[in-house]
Design an enzyme around this catalytic site. Structure first.
Site, PDB file in Angstrom:
ATOM      1  N   CYS A  63       0.837  -1.245  -0.082  1.00  0.00           N
ATOM      2  CA  CYS A  63       0.011   0.005  -0.101  1.00  0.00           C
ATOM      3  C   CYS A  63       0.818   1.212   0.042  1.00  0.00           C
ATOM      4  O   CYS A  63       2.100   1.025  -0.406  1.00  0.00           O
ATOM      5  CB  CYS A  63      -0.902  -0.183   1.221  1.00  0.00           C
ATOM      6  SG  CYS A  63      -0.241   0.237   2.719  1.00  0.00           S
ATOM      7  N   ARG A  64       0.268   2.489   0.517  1.00  0.00           N
ATOM      8  CA  ARG A  64       1.125   3.768   0.569  1.00  0.00           C
ATOM      9  C   ARG A  64       2.329   3.477   1.407  1.00  0.00           C
ATOM     10  O   ARG A  64       3.698   4.076   1.129  1.00  0.00           O
ATOM     11  CB  ARG A  64       0.514   4.822   0.494  1.00  0.00           C
ATOM     12  CG  ARG A  64       1.041   6.233   0.458  1.00  0.00           C
ATOM     13  CD  ARG A  64       0.174   7.057   0.736  1.00  0.00           C
ATOM     14  NE  ARG A  64      -0.168   7.404   2.219  1.00  0.00           N
ATOM     15  CZ  ARG A  64       0.635   8.014   3.227  1.00  0.00           C
ATOM     16  NH1 ARG A  64       1.399   8.747   2.772  1.00  0.00           N
ATOM     17  NH2 ARG A  64       0.014   8.009   4.346  1.00  0.00           N
TER      18      ARG A  64
END
Length: 99
Positions: A63-64
């Site tokens: 993810c980020r």
């Protein structure tokens, strides 16, 4: 939960290892680039898309920053999947990206 750094995952890819990567970010985040070959399944869609994930394969979840991918790993492991969280997420990724 198993973890891997962005650099370690990049080294596996550079060494030619076959890796399965699932990017759980939202569409607008992935539009900024994702790891080449990564499958995009937003976190909220994972329960509805389990048929796209093979229980006999190992997956790196991205993810980020590593938070949502950690939640995805927890969920998938509870369902019997083999996953590793990429800590630091795309913020730490220095390798190639595809759009």
């Amino acid at each position: 939960m198993k973890e891997i750094t962005a650099k370690e995952l990049e080294q596996k890819i550079d060494a030619g290892e076959e890796v399965n990567i699932i990017d759980v970010r939202e569409d607008e985040e992935v539009a900024g680039g994702k790891i080449p070959g990564a499958k995009h399944i937003p976190l909220g869609q994972i329960p509805d898309r389990l048929d796209e994930i093979n229980k006999n394969e190992h997956y790196y979840i991205v993810c980020r920053s590593g938070g949502r991918s950690g939640r995805a790993c927890d969920y998938l492991q509870e369902k019997g999947y083999d996953t590793t969280n990429m800590v630091g997420g795309m913020l730490d990724w220095e390798g190639e990206v595809e759009f």
